[in-house]
Design a protein around this motif. Structure first.
Motif, mmCIF file in Angstrom:
data_model
loop_
_atom_site.group_PDB
_atom_site.id
_atom_site.type_symbol
_atom_site.label_atom_id
_atom_site.label_comp_id
_atom_site.label_asym_id
_atom_site.label_seq_id
_atom_site.Cartn_x
_atom_site.Cartn_y
_atom_site.Cartn_z
ATOM 1 N N ALA A 175 -0.812 6.062 -6.872
ATOM 2 C CA ALA A 175 -2.032 5.248 -6.852
ATOM 3 C C ALA A 175 -2.661 5.301 -5.464
ATOM 4 O O ALA A 175 -1.970 5.479 -4.461
ATOM 5 N N LYS A 176 -3.975 5.149 -5.427
ATOM 6 C CA LYS A 176 -4.696 5.135 -4.158
ATOM 7 C C LYS A 176 -5.003 3.689 -3.788
ATOM 8 O O LYS A 176 -5.844 3.045 -4.426
ATOM 9 N N ARG A 212 -5.903 -2.034 -5.463
ATOM 10 C CA ARG A 212 -5.230 -2.931 -4.524
ATOM 11 C C ARG A 212 -4.252 -3.839 -5.248
ATOM 12 O O ARG A 212 -4.526 -4.294 -6.357
ATOM 13 N N SER A 213 -3.123 -4.121 -4.599
ATOM 14 C CA SER A 213 -2.193 -5.104 -5.144
ATOM 15 C C SER A 213 -2.912 -6.443 -5.264
ATOM 16 O O SER A 213 -3.912 -6.706 -4.576
ATOM 17 N N GLY A 262 3.724 7.744 -15.474
ATOM 18 C CA GLY A 262 4.382 7.550 -14.186
ATOM 19 C C GLY A 262 3.979 6.294 -13.452
ATOM 20 O O GLY A 262 4.608 5.926 -12.452
ATOM 21 N N GLU A 263 2.943 5.633 -13.922
ATOM 22 C CA GLU A 263 2.495 4.387 -13.300
ATOM 23 C C GLU A 263 3.567 3.313 -13.454
ATOM 24 O O GLU A 263 4.225 3.224 -14.492
ATOM 25 N N VAL A 264 3.745 2.490 -12.430
ATOM 26 C CA VAL A 264 4.700 1.381 -12.500
ATOM 27 C C VAL A 264 4.024 0.205 -13.192
ATOM 28 O O VAL A 264 2.953 -0.253 -12.768
ATOM 29 N N VAL A 265 4.644 -0.279 -14.273
ATOM 30 C CA VAL A 265 4.050 -1.370 -15.055
ATOM 31 C C VAL A 265 5.112 -2.386 -15.451
ATOM 32 O O VAL A 265 6.275 -2.051 -15.654
ATOM 33 N N TRP A 266 4.671 -3.637 -15.569
ATOM 34 C CA TRP A 266 5.467 -4.656 -16.238
ATOM 35 C C TRP A 266 5.083 -4.634 -17.715
ATOM 36 O O TRP A 266 3.897 -4.556 -18.054
ATOM 37 N N ARG A 276 0.842 -1.198 0.000
ATOM 38 C CA ARG A 276 0.000 0.000 0.000
ATOM 39 C C ARG A 276 0.881 1.253 0.000
ATOM 40 O O ARG A 276 0.601 2.232 -0.708
ATOM 41 N N ASP A 277 1.964 1.215 0.758
ATOM 42 C CA ASP A 277 2.904 2.350 0.764
ATOM 43 C C ASP A 277 3.566 2.517 -0.605
ATOM 44 O O ASP A 277 3.762 3.643 -1.074
#
Length: 232
Positions: free
Chosen positions: A79-80, A85-86, A159-163, A71-72
């Motif tokens: 992202a919220k 959620r992961s 800026g989103e983290v993506v594979w 979450r951190d």
């Protein structure tokens, strides 16, 4: 010989700057025993559901150590986590009411994600293009998914983290949602699995999760692995 999909895999520096403790264990498995769910995968799902009930008996899901760490991490790229959620958090929340039954391989990795409390995704290597890269998106990458029962193409947020692979995004928001193009099916025999770890998960715990995954993928399953990030 190490396969290209492992040899050329990359975690970008601007992703590691968000969480220097991040590690990705990439696992290539061949000769998987595919098919629909069976007694062994069902037993593993039941074990995962019991594990989730026990873990959340004394604390809400969001306070479980690895869930809280993710979450951190999500907050770090904007992202919220209460809305996005992961995969670990989503599966752990769902487990008490029953995990999905998809196919043997998917059921195995979903169950072990909950049991070992680690985000874990699988990609069909016969549908994969090039090597995996964990990057911060520009926003013009392609992500094929479904919405309202229809097949659609989306774009990640800048800026989103993506594979991603050479064609497009394979998993959005680090470990939130996998794409349709490379998802595992009942006939998948070659797969790339990604196990995502942050502190407080130890390297030993990460290795144990990967070892158990291989053990459940069939008697002929052969695997190779590589760790990227803080541990390698």
């Amino acid at each position: 010989m190490i396969p290209e999909v492992l040899r050329d895999a990359v975690v970008a520096d601007d992703v590691l700057s968000l969480r220097p403790d991040y590690r990705a264990l990439l696992l290539v498995v061949e000769d998987i025993s595919p098919g629909p769910g069976d007694d062994a995968s069902e037993a593993l799902l039941l074990r995962a559901e019991s594990t989730a009930i026990a873990l959340t008996a004394g604390a809400p899901v969001e306070e479980l150590p690895h869930v809280a760490a993710w979450r951190d991490a999500y907050r770090a790229f904007g992202a919220k986590p209460q809305r996005t959620r992961s995969s670990l958090e989503a599966l752990t929340r769902r487990a008490a009411a029953g995990l999905p039954r998809v196919n043997r391989t998917t059921d195995v990795y979903n169950a072990l994600s909950v049991i070992h409390q680690v985000p874990l995704g699988g990609e069909d290597l016969d549908r994969y293009a090039g090597a995996p890269r964990l990057v911060r998106a520009s926003g013009d990458e392609l992500f094929d998914t479904t919405a309202g029962g229809e097949e659609v193409v989306e774009h990640p947020c800048p800026g989103e983290v993506v594979w991603r692979d050479d064609v497009g995004v394979t998993c959005r928001r680090w470990s939130w949602r996998q794409g349709r193009r490379t998802r595992l099916g009942e006939g998948t025999t070659r797969a790339l699995f990604v196990l995502d770890a942050l502190a407080p998960m130890s390297d030993d715990a990460l290795t144990a999760a990967a070892d158990e995954l291989v053990a459940h993928l069939g008697p002929r399953a052969r695997s190779q692995r590589r760790v990227l990030g803080a541990a390698g």
